[in-house]
Write a protein that holds these residues in place. Structure first.
Motif, PDB file in Angstrom:
ATOM      1  N   TYR A   1       0.809  -1.223   0.000  1.00  0.00           N
ATOM      2  CA  TYR A   1       0.000   0.000   0.000  1.00  0.00           C
ATOM      3  C   TYR A   1       0.840   1.271   0.000  1.00  0.00           C
ATOM      4  CZ  TYR A   1      -3.947  -3.069   0.854  1.00  0.00           C
ATOM      5  OH  TYR A   1      -4.901  -4.053   0.735  1.00  0.00           O
ATOM      6  N   HIS A   2       2.168   1.106  -0.005  1.00  0.00           N
ATOM      7  CA  HIS A   2       3.071   2.258   0.005  1.00  0.00           C
ATOM      8  C   HIS A   2       2.707   3.219   1.128  1.00  0.00           C
ATOM      9  CE1 HIS A   2       4.533   0.717  -3.770  1.00  0.00           C
ATOM     10  NE2 HIS A   2       3.293   0.697  -4.212  1.00  0.00           N
ATOM     11  N   HIS A   3       2.437   2.635   2.285  1.00  0.00           N
ATOM     12  CA  HIS A   3       2.007   3.404   3.444  1.00  0.00           C
ATOM     13  C   HIS A   3       2.792   2.943   4.670  1.00  0.00           C
ATOM     14  CE1 HIS A   3      -0.640   5.595   6.133  1.00  0.00           C
ATOM     15  NE2 HIS A   3      -0.786   4.492   6.853  1.00  0.00           N
ATOM     16  N   ASN A   4       3.307   3.889   5.406  1.00  0.00           N
ATOM     17  CA  ASN A   4       4.016   3.575   6.644  1.00  0.00           C
ATOM     18  C   ASN A   4       3.019   3.659   7.793  1.00  0.00           C
ATOM     19  OD1 ASN A   4       6.609   3.239   5.500  1.00  0.00           O
ATOM     20  ND2 ASN A   4       6.811   5.455   5.348  1.00  0.00           N
ATOM     21  N   VAL A   5       2.609   2.510   8.288  1.00  0.00           N
ATOM     22  CA  VAL A   5       1.643   2.497   9.386  1.00  0.00           C
ATOM     23  C   VAL A   5       2.340   2.869  10.688  1.00  0.00           C
ATOM     24  CG1 VAL A   5      -0.011   0.889   8.386  1.00  0.00           C
ATOM     25  CG2 VAL A   5       1.900  -0.001   9.677  1.00  0.00           C
ATOM     26  N   THR A   6       1.636   3.579  11.512  1.00  0.00           N
ATOM     27  CA  THR A   6       2.178   3.983  12.817  1.00  0.00           C
ATOM     28  C   THR A   6       1.986   2.850  13.826  1.00  0.00           C
ATOM     29  OG1 THR A   6       0.087   4.914  13.581  1.00  0.00           O
ATOM     30  CG2 THR A   6       1.557   6.386  12.324  1.00  0.00           C
ATOM     31  N   ASP A   7       2.674   2.960  14.928  1.00  0.00           N
ATOM     32  CA  ASP A   7       2.502   1.975  15.999  1.00  0.00           C
ATOM     33  C   ASP A   7       1.058   1.966  16.484  1.00  0.00           C
ATOM     34  OD1 ASP A   7       5.175   1.254  15.860  1.00  0.00           O
ATOM     35  OD2 ASP A   7       5.772   2.541  17.533  1.00  0.00           O
ATOM     36  N   GLU A   8       0.444   3.133  16.563  1.00  0.00           N
ATOM     37  CA  GLU A   8      -0.951   3.222  16.999  1.00  0.00           C
ATOM     38  C   GLU A   8      -1.878   2.513  16.021  1.00  0.00           C
ATOM     39  OE1 GLU A   8       1.042   6.061  16.698  1.00  0.00           O
ATOM     40  OE2 GLU A   8       1.554   6.042  18.831  1.00  0.00           O
TER      41      GLU A   8
END
Length: 106
Positions: free
Chosen positions: A87-94
């Motif tokens: 998804y070319h997305h950096n998911v956060t820890d949250e």
């Protein structure tokens, strides 16, 4: 219910949130031991509909959940890598905590 499953996996939007308080589920060992989970959802169900690449992550999630001694995945890192790749997305820890909140050991 007669099978007494070791684990129960619910689809998103099912009775997952209520199952611990429903008397008809109280006799199941999996419920008594807190071994019931909801399939992660985002952006699509990791195991169901619509068919998508999320099933690839879902297979790893389920293997790690049911057989953690064999499939030693860090699901937070697996999720992070998967979303970056597909998804070319950096998911956060949250975001990872939210995705996995109802789908890991209690």
């Amino acid at each position: 219910m007669l099978w007494q499953p070791d684990d129960i996996i619910f689809t998103p939007g099912s009775v997952y949130s209520e199952v611990g308080a429903l008397p008809e589920w109280a006799g199941l060992r999996a419920v008594q031991e807190g071994r019931f989970y909801e399939i992660p959802l985002g952006p699509y169900n990791w195991m169901g509909r619509p068919p998508s690449v999320n099933r690839l992550l879902g297979i790893r999630w389920m293997a790690n959940l049911l057989y953690p001694d064999i499939f030693l995945f860090d699901m937070a890192q697996e999720t992070r890598d998967f979303y970056r790749l597909f998804y070319h997305h950096n998911v956060t820890d949250e975001q990872i905590q939210e995705l996995l909140a109802r789908s890991t050991f209690k």
